[in-house]
Design an enzyme around this catalytic site. Structure first.
Site, mmCIF file in Angstrom:
data_model
loop_
_atom_site.group_PDB
_atom_site.id
_atom_site.type_symbol
_atom_site.label_atom_id
_atom_site.label_comp_id
_atom_site.label_asym_id
_atom_site.label_seq_id
_atom_site.Cartn_x
_atom_site.Cartn_y
_atom_site.Cartn_z
ATOM 1 N N LYS A 22 0.848 -1.196 0.000
ATOM 2 C CA LYS A 22 0.000 0.000 0.000
ATOM 3 C C LYS A 22 0.876 1.236 0.000
ATOM 4 O O LYS A 22 2.048 1.222 0.395
ATOM 5 C CB LYS A 22 -0.945 0.012 1.205
ATOM 6 C CG LYS A 22 -0.281 -0.045 2.590
ATOM 7 C CD LYS A 22 0.169 1.278 3.160
ATOM 8 C CE LYS A 22 0.712 1.139 4.572
ATOM 9 N NZ LYS A 22 1.383 2.365 5.071
ATOM 10 N N SER A 112 11.232 -4.150 3.445
ATOM 11 C CA SER A 112 10.888 -3.900 4.842
ATOM 12 C C SER A 112 11.299 -2.486 5.227
ATOM 13 O O SER A 112 12.079 -1.834 4.527
ATOM 14 C CB SER A 112 11.577 -4.920 5.747
ATOM 15 O OG SER A 112 12.984 -4.835 5.600
ATOM 16 N N GLN A 113 10.765 -2.010 6.334
ATOM 17 C CA GLN A 113 11.019 -0.647 6.813
ATOM 18 C C GLN A 113 10.817 0.370 5.690
ATOM 19 O O GLN A 113 11.613 1.287 5.501
ATOM 20 C CB GLN A 113 12.419 -0.518 7.398
ATOM 21 C CG GLN A 113 12.596 -1.225 8.736
ATOM 22 C CD GLN A 113 13.885 -0.831 9.425
ATOM 23 O OE1 GLN A 113 14.958 -0.846 8.828
ATOM 24 N NE2 GLN A 113 13.791 -0.469 10.696
ATOM 25 N N ALA A 114 9.713 0.186 4.971
ATOM 26 C CA ALA A 114 9.418 1.056 3.835
ATOM 27 C C ALA A 114 8.177 1.905 4.050
ATOM 28 O O ALA A 114 7.975 2.892 3.348
ATOM 29 C CB ALA A 114 9.252 0.219 2.560
ATOM 30 N N MET A 116 5.222 0.543 3.540
ATOM 31 C CA MET A 116 4.357 0.021 2.491
ATOM 32 C C MET A 116 3.485 -1.133 2.972
ATOM 33 O O MET A 116 2.737 -1.717 2.189
ATOM 34 C CB MET A 116 5.203 -0.406 1.291
ATOM 35 C CG MET A 116 5.977 0.742 0.654
ATOM 36 S SD MET A 116 7.195 0.204 -0.576
ATOM 37 C CE MET A 116 6.124 -0.496 -1.831
ATOM 38 N N ASP A 153 -2.359 -1.859 10.621
ATOM 39 C CA ASP A 153 -2.557 -1.849 9.173
ATOM 40 C C ASP A 153 -3.209 -3.122 8.649
ATOM 41 O O ASP A 153 -3.680 -3.150 7.506
ATOM 42 C CB ASP A 153 -1.219 -1.664 8.447
ATOM 43 C CG ASP A 153 -0.653 -0.261 8.584
ATOM 44 O OD1 ASP A 153 -1.370 0.622 9.086
ATOM 45 O OD2 ASP A 153 0.511 -0.055 8.194
#
Length: 297
Positions: A22, A112-114, A116, A153
């Site tokens: 997302k 990861s750690q994005a 998103m 989320d």
């Protein structure tokens, strides 16, 4: 929790189950609850950048997982407690009372750690797929409760479409968005979400927006509505976010950060070539999805 329904016979396997990422078109922090949770408003948009999960039935009740991108992919031991796919499987197993287990294989494509939602999306797709694999079905409100217990989320990825999201992430209203294309840039460095939310200079009093106000952008720059309150703090903690936004600007693109970062994105209007991303940063052109691939599950 109400009694789960045994809906069908178990399946032996399910392969190629997508878990889409997302983008947060905007993210406003409008307050903070007494328990410390932040109140937000955002539009979550599904894009065609997906992880892929494979599920194989285990009759011994055990839950195992391997990362197909890992050199140690044949090592099924020491499953990390923080792995959301495993936690989702265990939660559904407990709630449904099934004696069955599963081996999960994950092709991890979403960084990861994005910001998103890759891990949250994996968890949601896991919940949906395992209901089919195990032949059980929980009432929708119970499945949503499990999703929320896994992370703020996760319920969005069960909703099946783009959404206007409020509260701590649990108030979800489906919306439609015009088809569009985006470029997403993920720098090498990540940023700690707790560090952002705990920062004293985080803006926590943005004026409440309305869906009507957002909809007024439908015939204009809908993807430019609002801002991301987390972005200024994240830029201080992770200078590569500022460098990523500068790179987008050098391509004549107006960018912003998604979620808590460190990925940034911008809408693109043609298939023009873009300059190479700095270093080993990840760059990808994406389209938004009109519905979640598992929307009918």
């Amino acid at each position: 929790m109400t009694r789960p329904i045994v809906s069908s016979r178990p399946l032996k396997a399910l392969y190629d189950i997508p878990a889409p990422a997302k983008l947060n078109l905007f993210l406003h922090i409008t307050g903070r609850r007494p328990d410390g949770y932040h109140l937000l408003q955002s539009v979550f948009m599904l894009i065609d950048w997906c992880d892929t999960l494979h599920f194989e039935l285990r009759t011994d009740g055990q839950i195992s997982r391997t990362d197909l991108n890992s050199p140690a992919q044949n090592n099924f031991e020491a499953l990390p407690a923080e792995d959301l796919a495993v936690r989702a499987a265990r939660a559904l197993q407990a709630a449904s009372g099934t004696p069955l287990g599963v081996h999960i294989s994950l092709e991890k494509n979403i960084p990861s750690q994005a910001g998103m939602g890759g891990g949250s999306s994996d968890a949601a797709s896991c919940l949906l797929a395992l209901q089919r694999l195990w032949g059980v079905r929980l009432p929708s409100q119970d499945l949503r409760a499990i999703a929320l217990s896994l992370g703020a989320d996760v319920p969005f990825f069960l909703s099946g479409s783009h959404a206007w999201v409020e509260g701590i992430g649990e108030q979800i209203t489906p919306i439609t968005l015009p088809a569009a294309r985006f470029v997403v840039l993920k720098p090498a460095a990540g940023v700690s979400t707790p560090d952002i939310f705990n920062a004293p200079d985080l803006k926590r009093d943005t004026k409440t927006a309305t869906m009507l106000g957002f909809a007024a952008y439908a015939d204009g720059p809908v993807f430019g509505f609002g801002h991301n309150d987390l972005q200024p703090v994240a830029q201080k903690l992770c200078p590569q976010i500022s460098q990523s936004l500068d790179w987008l600007e050098s391509q004549q693109l107006q960018g912003r950060m998604t979620g808590s970062g460190s990925a940034v994105f911008a809408q693109i209007f043609d298939d023009a070539d873009l300059a190479a991303a700095p270093g080993n940063w990840i760059i990808r052109k994406c389209k938004n999805l009109q519905t979640h691939p598992l929307a009918c599950w």
